[in-house]
Design a protein around this motif. Sequence first.
Motif, mmCIF file in Angstrom:
data_model
loop_
_atom_site.group_PDB
_atom_site.id
_atom_site.type_symbol
_atom_site.label_atom_id
_atom_site.label_comp_id
_atom_site.label_asym_id
_atom_site.label_seq_id
_atom_site.Cartn_x
_atom_site.Cartn_y
_atom_site.Cartn_z
ATOM 1 N N SER A 80 12.306 -7.070 40.154
ATOM 2 C CA SER A 80 13.171 -6.962 39.107
ATOM 3 C C SER A 80 13.314 -7.924 38.442
ATOM 4 O O SER A 80 13.577 -7.697 36.501
ATOM 5 C CB SER A 80 14.781 -6.560 39.972
ATOM 6 N N THR A 81 13.637 -8.722 39.483
ATOM 7 C CA THR A 81 13.647 -10.280 37.870
ATOM 8 C C THR A 81 12.436 -10.215 36.607
ATOM 9 O O THR A 81 12.776 -10.793 35.858
ATOM 10 C CB THR A 81 13.203 -12.093 38.769
ATOM 11 N N TYR A 82 11.321 -9.918 37.414
ATOM 12 C CA TYR A 82 10.363 -9.434 35.904
ATOM 13 C C TYR A 82 10.528 -8.989 35.201
ATOM 14 O O TYR A 82 9.969 -9.529 34.030
ATOM 15 C CB TYR A 82 8.767 -10.137 36.825
ATOM 16 N N LEU A 83 10.780 -8.021 35.764
ATOM 17 C CA LEU A 83 10.696 -6.520 34.878
ATOM 18 C C LEU A 83 12.043 -7.556 33.698
ATOM 19 O O LEU A 83 12.215 -7.261 32.333
ATOM 20 C CB LEU A 83 10.785 -5.572 35.544
ATOM 21 N N ALA A 84 13.399 -7.783 33.999
ATOM 22 C CA ALA A 84 14.426 -8.073 33.277
ATOM 23 C C ALA A 84 14.017 -9.636 32.557
ATOM 24 O O ALA A 84 14.478 -9.413 31.352
ATOM 25 C CB ALA A 84 15.474 -9.162 34.902
ATOM 26 N N TYR A 85 12.934 -10.168 33.000
ATOM 27 C CA TYR A 85 12.805 -11.621 31.835
ATOM 28 C C TYR A 85 11.573 -10.520 30.769
ATOM 29 O O TYR A 85 12.203 -10.826 30.003
ATOM 30 C CB TYR A 85 11.805 -12.018 32.795
ATOM 31 N N ALA A 86 10.938 -10.126 31.110
ATOM 32 C CA ALA A 86 10.206 -9.707 30.392
ATOM 33 C C ALA A 86 10.852 -8.260 29.027
ATOM 34 O O ALA A 86 10.845 -8.491 27.823
ATOM 35 C CB ALA A 86 9.057 -8.674 30.841
ATOM 36 N N LYS A 87 11.762 -8.408 30.132
ATOM 37 C CA LYS A 87 12.817 -7.135 28.529
ATOM 38 C C LYS A 87 13.379 -8.742 27.467
ATOM 39 O O LYS A 87 13.588 -7.713 26.472
ATOM 40 C CB LYS A 87 14.159 -6.764 29.599
ATOM 41 N N ARG A 88 14.186 -9.475 28.734
ATOM 42 C CA ARG A 88 14.861 -10.324 27.456
ATOM 43 C C ARG A 88 13.933 -11.316 26.543
ATOM 44 O O ARG A 88 14.565 -11.442 25.591
ATOM 45 C CB ARG A 88 15.908 -10.883 28.327
ATOM 46 N N ALA A 89 13.094 -11.136 26.949
ATOM 47 C CA ALA A 89 11.616 -11.738 26.395
ATOM 48 C C ALA A 89 11.216 -11.353 24.921
ATOM 49 O O ALA A 89 11.233 -11.669 23.754
ATOM 50 C CB ALA A 89 10.168 -12.309 27.330
ATOM 51 N N LYS A 90 11.362 -10.396 24.837
ATOM 52 C CA LYS A 90 11.721 -9.310 23.204
ATOM 53 C C LYS A 90 12.596 -9.803 22.505
ATOM 54 O O LYS A 90 11.987 -9.965 20.860
ATOM 55 C CB LYS A 90 11.700 -8.275 23.656
ATOM 56 N N PHE A 91 13.814 -10.563 22.475
ATOM 57 C CA PHE A 91 14.416 -11.107 21.801
ATOM 58 C C PHE A 91 14.606 -12.787 21.819
ATOM 59 O O PHE A 91 15.116 -12.881 20.820
ATOM 60 C CB PHE A 91 15.809 -10.341 21.453
ATOM 61 N N ALA A 92 14.147 -13.338 22.360
ATOM 62 C CA ALA A 92 13.606 -14.301 22.537
ATOM 63 C C ALA A 92 13.047 -15.315 21.169
ATOM 64 O O ALA A 92 11.419 -15.729 21.475
ATOM 65 C CB ALA A 92 13.498 -15.476 23.468
ATOM 66 N N ALA A 114 22.901 -3.869 50.050
ATOM 67 C CA ALA A 114 21.731 -5.273 49.275
ATOM 68 C C ALA A 114 20.528 -4.209 47.991
ATOM 69 O O ALA A 114 20.702 -5.578 47.497
ATOM 70 C CB ALA A 114 20.523 -5.259 50.377
ATOM 71 N N LYS A 115 20.392 -3.403 48.432
ATOM 72 C CA LYS A 115 19.598 -3.542 47.075
ATOM 73 C C LYS A 115 20.456 -3.125 45.391
ATOM 74 O O LYS A 115 20.515 -3.454 44.695
ATOM 75 C CB LYS A 115 18.702 -1.563 47.438
ATOM 76 N N SER A 116 21.908 -2.562 45.873
ATOM 77 C CA SER A 116 22.625 -2.554 45.331
ATOM 78 C C SER A 116 23.117 -4.072 44.444
ATOM 79 O O SER A 116 23.143 -4.334 43.414
ATOM 80 C CB SER A 116 23.906 -1.878 45.476
ATOM 81 N N CYS A 117 23.193 -4.661 45.637
ATOM 82 C CA CYS A 117 23.547 -6.578 45.485
ATOM 83 C C CYS A 117 22.947 -6.573 44.913
ATOM 84 O O CYS A 117 22.708 -7.601 43.317
ATOM 85 C CB CYS A 117 24.524 -6.888 46.742
ATOM 86 N N LEU A 118 21.181 -6.331 44.558
ATOM 87 C CA LEU A 118 20.485 -7.469 43.714
ATOM 88 C C LEU A 118 20.070 -6.789 42.395
ATOM 89 O O LEU A 118 20.543 -7.666 41.238
ATOM 90 C CB LEU A 118 18.100 -7.057 44.524
ATOM 91 N N LYS A 119 20.485 -5.220 42.283
ATOM 92 C CA LYS A 119 20.773 -4.903 40.364
ATOM 93 C C LYS A 119 21.835 -6.008 40.041
ATOM 94 O O LYS A 119 21.454 -5.762 38.848
ATOM 95 C CB LYS A 119 20.806 -3.794 41.357
ATOM 96 N N THR A 120 22.791 -6.014 40.660
ATOM 97 C CA THR A 120 24.360 -6.621 39.612
ATOM 98 C C THR A 120 23.671 -8.160 40.040
ATOM 99 O O THR A 120 24.060 -8.442 38.815
ATOM 100 C CB THR A 120 25.217 -6.240 40.860
ATOM 101 N N LEU A 121 23.048 -8.593 40.758
ATOM 102 C CA LEU A 121 22.800 -9.968 40.295
ATOM 103 C C LEU A 121 21.876 -10.328 39.472
ATOM 104 O O LEU A 121 21.722 -11.588 38.777
ATOM 105 C CB LEU A 121 22.586 -10.941 41.458
#
Length: 819
Positions: A436-448, A386-393
């Motif tokens: 995980s979702t917030y950190l991914a959002y913050a990482k991508r927001a740098k280039f928006a 489940a943890k690996s699945c969350l990371k992949t998704l």
Amino acid sequence: WDVDPEVLAAKKRREADASNKQQEARRRKRDEEDLAGEANLADMDIDTFFKSVAEGGVDGSDDDSSDDGGDGSNSADGDEQQTNDDSGSESGSDDDDDDDDSEADDSSLDEEEAERRMKEEMMKLSENDPEFHKYLQNNEQSLLEFGEDDDYEYGKGSDDEDQEGELSEGNDEESDEEHEAPKKKKTKKEEEKDAAPAKEDTPYIVLTPKLLLQYEQSAFRSHGIKGLKRIVSAYKTACHMSDANAEDEGHQDKGRKAYQIEDSAVFDRLMALALRHCHEEFRYHLLGAGSGVESKDNDGNKKKRGEDDSDSDNSNDEGEDLVNKPVNPKLLAKSKRWTQVGTILQSFLKSTLHLLSEAKEPELLTFVLKNLAYYIPFMTAYPRVAKSCLKTLTNLWSASLDTSEDYQVVRLNAFIRIRQMALTQPFPFIEQCLKSTYLAYAKRAKFATAASVTSLLPTITFMGNCIVELYSLDYASSYQHAFVYIRQLALHLRSAIQKKTPEAFRVVYCWQYIHCLKLWTAVLCSAAGQFDDEAQLMRSLVFPLTEVIFGVIRLVPTTRHLPLRLHCVRFLQQIAASSEQYIPTTSVLLEALDLKELYMKPKRIDSRGKDIRGIRLPLILKLPKEGALRTTEQLDACLGEIFVLLNREVDLYRYSPGFPEFSVRICQRLRKYSKVTKNGKYRAYSRGCIELCEKYSAEAVKARSILNEAPKDIRRLEALKPNNVPSMNERYEAAIAKEKRLEQASQPALSDAAKKRARSEAAKQKEERDDHEPKSKKSRKKAQKKEKVEVNQKDLENVDALEEDDEVQEGIDWDSDEE
């Protein structure tokens, strides 16, 4: 000699009686020695019983006894045994074995005929020996379901096999049985193997449409575990087809044959078959009628799990209730086939995750993600999977390499699966989803940024809406994470106030920071409309977030950063409208009217050969360094935004009892501005706002004169609002929707040259993004260590709040990958 007939008849009767008694004794003794007889059937072990029943051993003793009673040769054998009992008993048992062998040789070994015979024998066994049949139901359910493992004993080596459920050595066992019984007739499968002897020596099994059809019938029609395992094994091979060094990496265990897929039609059929139907078999064997677990109905009567409910289960397989309903791992472990099916299920899940991480086609990813919904409830038994699945998704949801419309469907389905995992997995898992979702959002927001308005900015907006939905599932867990991350934003701001260096200011005055403020504003506004206890926790974060936004406004109050301050005013008005609280933003807007650039003559710009479409303030944070607020386009955009926000501020608090006093400062400043400015359009803006304030003030004075409460006793902000008037939040949303429609209608179409420039800027952004991301963890750690700056105590201002030490690190590492 004359013999009396009566004496002769009496002698014959005595001899017949003695012969019958001897024959009965011989038959009874043979039955006692025969393990396959009805007398010793309950004392047999499972393997012997299965073999004897398959060969017709249950009815063999009855047939032999009936033949012995009606054949004259058997009576002659009885006379010989009367002289020598020991030799007679041995010869009788030998004759019985010969009879069994002859019956086995004469019977048809066709697979379907064997199935039919076995089912008939099971029916006879349930009638003749119900106690033993009940024992098999409780302990060895698989033996009563002939057709699953007729020539393949899955359970013998399941404990020693790999957890991924590779293809077993069932083919070797079948070949051993062929050598043990050379007199048996060859089946159709064996004839096909003989027709292609070259394929037997290869380490691969070529998956043909006919072979796949046989696996399908065995797994999904006969509910066979062997067929299901072969389907999953072939599916695993299909998922690893893109691996360059699949054999070297050891995806197939030693001594086991792998599958080889040479036809694309077979590949497509296998993927569709496995993803669409394997979950039905997993549910059948683990939670349905094949689990072998009894449950109680409403009347207290025991019944097998899934009995009488098979139709409803099949009809609800594709329902939302079945997909979003958690599965208790203890319930899975109670199944009699958990040790067998559990490894197959785990292998299927790991193969699917590998396919999601390696596939590139949006159509394939969308198909896999949609069908993954039926398997996510089973991940409760595999926390690591489940943890690996969350990371992949999360990687699929936040991928920045592909911004096409087809991939947006992949993002949507990936988030739906993340939300499903947050609902179906045990409690701590939802916190991993939030983090995980917030950190991914913050990482991508740098280039928006504004340069990527046609690509990354819509994507980051979509991701923000997804996080708002995710944080509304469990406000108790969301409060913990929102508190931490809002505090991290405050720490970034405090570091900038303390250091006062350009590097520290850039950490706050950037798109990444503004997007994070926008996100938490949306999250708190979404929770503000709820009035339960958990939502009140989120409402308590309104004040700290408001203070952070005000701190950002006051950090660098220069003309160049006027667009950023207007962004922050929008955030504050959104929070005020959703929470129905008074947040003063009028001072920020009126201070902008004191800028000296507003009263200077604007510069003219040569627009020949350029695509001038004006300035869109929602897409910029700061004005150009040279000539800030000195052109007509910049003045029109900034002053238009200021008056729009002023009018919205007036509309928000129009039903407050203190509105007449609130509007005094606005009217005084706008009258002064209308006298000084020389532009007729700006003068009209200010006069319109003054008239609006005077109108609402008169209505407020009239409405509050009939109130029964004293001003100090009023607790509601909109105490003067009639019942049929929209609320504060509804009026704000209506104003935003109208503004978006007007903005969309006023924007002209892009020219070909402008589109070409936009594509080139997007390519540059992609190159900068690739160069910025470190290639390894070591380089990321070195970069973090290099960028870490010690706080200079001499630069600290004399403020108590700034002198407090904090145990939390400065900010968060948005570029680090969460494991």
